[in-house]
Design an enzyme around this catalytic site. Structure first.
Site, short mmCIF file in Angstrom:
data_model
loop_
_atom_site.label_atom_id
_atom_site.label_comp_id
_atom_site.label_asym_id
_atom_site.label_seq_id
_atom_site.Cartn_x
_atom_site.Cartn_y
_atom_site.Cartn_z
N ASP A 1 -44.29 35.03 -32.06
CA ASP A 1 -44.11 33.90 -32.99
C ASP A 1 -43.02 32.93 -32.55
O ASP A 1 -42.38 32.28 -33.39
CB ASP A 1 -43.80 34.41 -34.42
CG ASP A 1 -44.89 35.31 -34.94
OD1 ASP A 1 -46.05 35.09 -34.56
OD2 ASP A 1 -44.58 36.24 -35.70
N LYS B 1 -45.48 29.62 -29.26
CA LYS B 1 -46.30 29.48 -28.04
C LYS B 1 -47.47 28.53 -28.26
O LYS B 1 -47.79 27.69 -27.42
CB LYS B 1 -46.84 30.86 -27.60
CG LYS B 1 -45.78 31.88 -27.30
CD LYS B 1 -46.35 33.25 -27.05
CE LYS B 1 -46.95 33.92 -28.27
NZ LYS B 1 -46.00 34.30 -29.32
N GLY C 1 -51.23 34.92 -33.98
CA GLY C 1 -51.46 33.77 -34.87
C GLY C 1 -50.69 32.61 -34.27
O GLY C 1 -49.46 32.62 -34.29
N HIS C 2 -51.38 31.67 -33.67
CA HIS C 2 -50.74 30.55 -32.96
C HIS C 2 -50.98 29.26 -33.75
O HIS C 2 -52.12 28.84 -33.93
CB HIS C 2 -51.30 30.44 -31.53
CG HIS C 2 -50.95 31.64 -30.69
ND1 HIS C 2 -51.32 31.77 -29.38
CD2 HIS C 2 -50.24 32.77 -30.98
CE1 HIS C 2 -50.85 32.92 -28.90
NE2 HIS C 2 -50.21 33.55 -29.85
N GLN D 1 -48.24 37.51 -28.48
CA GLN D 1 -47.09 38.38 -28.79
C GLN D 1 -45.87 37.91 -27.98
O GLN D 1 -45.77 36.74 -27.69
CB GLN D 1 -47.42 39.87 -28.52
CG GLN D 1 -48.42 40.45 -29.51
CD GLN D 1 -49.86 40.06 -29.23
OE1 GLN D 1 -50.36 40.30 -28.14
NE2 GLN D 1 -50.54 39.49 -30.19
#
Ligand code: GDP
Ligand code: IMO
Ligand code: MG
Length: 430
Positions: free
Chosen positions: A13, A16, A40-41, A230
């Protein structure tokens, strides 16, 4: 051409997704190399916000081809939820998305296994996102997995049924049964039916030998950016094991996750927040379980993009950052969320770890060790709103000093600075 890499240097988080989106116009191909829908991007532009879990963050640029690499694991239900959201926003992801035939599939029973194993761990839970990550990678390495390329085999249904059967023996022994198990608010059976429908939809997408495509593209002079999921401190080898994910999140993972040789790795961009966060369980040496931590969480809106869970917050950990830089061979640093520190008069950064009073040179094997002590250095806050800053040269002096302190410690330049979630809230030195 070589493959450039953007990856996280902390516990995930870091931002990225935002940075891959910002860098995408410079690349022909954006390729995710590991992880699955545990990621989750978040990408924000033109007042819109998207959260991607499986699809690379270059998807918003029509001229970039996006590849889901062989190192990624795919839940077709979650993939099509993402695709449908992009379509609702008027996009046509089928035109610039390619999927590796060697990527493994997450079955609904993998998610059930994840839940069974986590429940059984009681107080020692990993804090998994429960997307089936651990069990799917376990099946891959145990040579039981099913790959995207298998969906066109006549025996595909039997492969799924056999693996499902194998999983059920295990989950039943943990006291889990299909009739009472739910996934994303649906009964197991409804989720499974949707899973098979999504497999049918997958057939309409371009499933390719991604390693051949990427290597051919490189030899023809096309540029490739690998997107990590990650973060380094969640890596299965180098993270705070066992509180990690089940893939190689470090730069080495690009080679196995996309099928490129180490000779073909180019610039490695390391993304880190100006402070630290962690979601899920496991040691977090600089964690602030106090008002300062709450202030970081509120200011940074630190709630999981995948699960909505509050993220644990703490000061920047420079020994951990230096360790991550070493593992990845980082060439260029990207510091995120500088704006979140705007309201602080004083900042602290961790500069050393000590065990029984002795300075530790290497990164500790056991982060949860009782005798571990941290040394902090206090720095001035900048207490300035950054919204009108247009270039690195206009930054408040205290922020420049904060950056210089980090640069001197890790011996690398911070070439990119992010000061808000939007694409445009980004400064680049070169
Ligand atoms: P990723 O998993 O590394 O892509 O990061 P996430 O998307 O899970 O989490 C990063 C969060 O911070 C998202 O909500 C982003 O919109 C947000 N974000 C990214 N960069 C910045 C920044 O510079 N400032 C602020 N305030 N938010 C940011
Ligand atoms: P992105 O790509 C932050 C954490 C989980 C848990 C541990 C194992 O958005 O940075 P898993 O679901 O892999 O079995 O969970 O890893 N985790 C993440 N934390 N960002 C992520 O991805 C994460 N993916 C997994 O919270 O502690
Ligand atoms: Mg995330």
């Amino acid at each position: 051409m070589k493959v450039d890499v953007i990856l996280g240097l902390q516990w995930g988080d870091e931002g990225k997704g935002k940075i891959v989106d910002v860098f995408s116009p410079r690349y022909d191909i954006i390729a995710r190399f590991q992880g699955g829908p545990n990621a989750g991007h978040t990408i924000v532009f033109d007042g819109k916000k998207f959260v991607l879990h499986t699809i690379p963050s270059g998807i918003f640029h029509k001229n970039s081809m996006n590849v889901i690499g062989n190192g990624v694991i795919i839940d077709p239900v979650i993939l099509f939820r993402e695709i449908d959201k992009l379509r609702e926003a008027g996009m046509t992801p089928e035109e610039n998305l390619l999927i590796a035939n060697r990527a493994h599939l997450i079955l609904p029973t993998h998610r059930m296994l994840d839940a069974a194993f986590e429940t059984d761990k009681k107080d020692a839970k990993i804090g998994s996102t429960l997307k089936g990550i651990g069990p799917t990678y376990t099946d891959k390495y145990a040579r039981n997995g099913i790959r995207v390329g298998n969906i066109c085999y006549p025996g595909f249904r039997k492969m799924v049924d056999d693996l499902r059967e194998m999983h059920l023996k295990t989950v039943n022994s943990y006291g889990f049964d299909l009739s009472s198990f739910t996934l994303d608010g649906m009964s197991f059976y409804d989720y499974e039916a949707l899973w098979f429908e999504s497999i049918e939809r997958l057939r309409e997408f371009k499933v390719i030998d991604a390693e051949a495509y990427i290597n051919k593209s490189l030899s023809e002079g096309r540029s490739v950016l690998a997107e990590g999921a990650q973060g380094t401190m969640l890596d299965v080898d180098f993270g705070s094991y066992p509180y990690v994910t089940s893939s190689s999140t470090v730069a080495a993972g690009v080679c196995t996750g996309l099928g490129v040789s180490p000779h073909n790795i180019g610039t490695v961009f390391g993304v880190f927040k100006a402070y630290c966060t962690r979601v899920g369980s496991g040691p977090f040496p600089t964690e602030l379980s106090n008002e300062t931590g709450d202030k970081l969480r509120e200011g940074g809106r630190e709630f999981g993009s995948t699960t909505g869970r509050p993220r644990r917050c703490g000061w920047l950990d420079l020994p951990a950052l230096k360790y991550a830089i070493m593992l990845n061979g980082v060439d260029s640093l990207i510091m995120m969320k500088a704006d979140v520190l705007n309201p602080f008069d004083k900042l602290s950064v961790c500069t050393a770890y000590k065990e029984s009073g002795k300075h530790i040179d290497s990164y500790p094997f056991e982060l949860a060790s009782e005798g571990l002590e941290l040394t902090y250095t206090d720095l001035e806050g900048w207490n300035t709103d950054l919204s009108s800053v247009n270039s690195m040269t206009e930054l408040p002096p205290a922020l420049r000093s904060y950056m210089k302190f980090i640069e001197d410690f890790v011996e690398l330049p911070i070439d990119t600075l992010s000061f808000g979630p939007d694409r445009l809230q980004t400064l680049q030195a070169r």
